[in-house]
Motif scaffolding. Structure first.
Motif, short mmCIF file in Angstrom:
data_model
loop_
_atom_site.label_atom_id
_atom_site.label_comp_id
_atom_site.label_asym_id
_atom_site.label_seq_id
_atom_site.Cartn_x
_atom_site.Cartn_y
_atom_site.Cartn_z
N PHE A 134 10.38 16.80 75.91
CA PHE A 134 10.68 17.06 74.38
C PHE A 134 11.79 16.20 74.13
N SER A 135 11.46 16.63 72.69
CA SER A 135 12.30 15.84 71.62
C SER A 135 13.96 16.44 71.24
N ALA A 136 14.65 15.78 72.28
CA ALA A 136 15.76 16.95 72.30
C ALA A 136 16.66 16.24 71.50
N LYS A 171 11.01 18.09 67.80
CA LYS A 171 9.62 18.45 67.38
C LYS A 171 8.58 19.11 68.57
N LYS A 172 7.79 18.96 68.37
CA LYS A 172 6.57 19.68 68.76
C LYS A 172 6.78 19.40 70.22
N THR A 173 7.04 20.03 71.42
CA THR A 173 6.86 19.50 72.67
C THR A 173 5.16 18.77 73.08
N GLU A 204 8.54 29.21 73.13
CA GLU A 204 10.29 29.59 72.70
C GLU A 204 10.83 28.76 72.55
N ILE A 205 10.75 27.53 73.51
CA ILE A 205 11.11 26.43 73.72
C ILE A 205 11.12 25.51 72.62
N SER A 251 15.28 24.91 80.86
CA SER A 251 14.95 24.97 82.25
C SER A 251 15.30 26.54 82.62
N GLY A 252 16.09 27.35 81.60
CA GLY A 252 15.70 28.56 81.92
C GLY A 252 14.87 29.33 81.36
N ILE A 253 14.22 29.11 80.58
CA ILE A 253 13.04 29.77 79.77
C ILE A 253 11.98 29.16 80.63
#
Length: 99
Positions: A24-26, A90-92, A81-82, A37-39
């Motif tokens: 992920f780019s967060a 950015k797209k995972t 969803e994430i 992590s919840g998702i």
């Protein structure tokens, strides 16, 4: 002597169960890992490991995860969803890990 062949069953892609490498780019801020992590948990995806490089709060950071085995369809739903979260920029990246 003639042998009958067993029918070959090819799984649909969404039925494939494998481990995943996901990146992920967060935005680096509190709550990002909890949200992600919840998702994943919602879709029955268990995390095997997590690595996050430290940068200044508010900047973009890569978060790398390895999962335990999960269904492709669940991973697709979770990543959709994430990727919709405001903190993911950015797209995972998803890579299936076999073996």
């Amino acid at each position: 002597m003639v042998f009958a062949k067993k029918p070959t069953y090819i799984k649909k892609m969404d039925e494939v169960k494998t481990r995943f490498y996901i990146r992920f780019s967060a935005i680096d801020k509190p709550g990002v890992l909890a949200a992600v992590s919840g998702i994943l948990a919602k879709y029955k995806i268990s995390i095997a490991s997590v690595t996050q490089k430290q940068k200044k709060t508010g900047h973009l950071v890569p978060i790398v995860m390895m999962t335990h085995e999960a269904l492709e369809r669940n991973m697709s739903k979770a990543l959709k969803e994430i990727d919709g979260l405001a903190m993911i920029k950015k797209k995972t990246v998803r890579v299936r890990v076999e073996g």
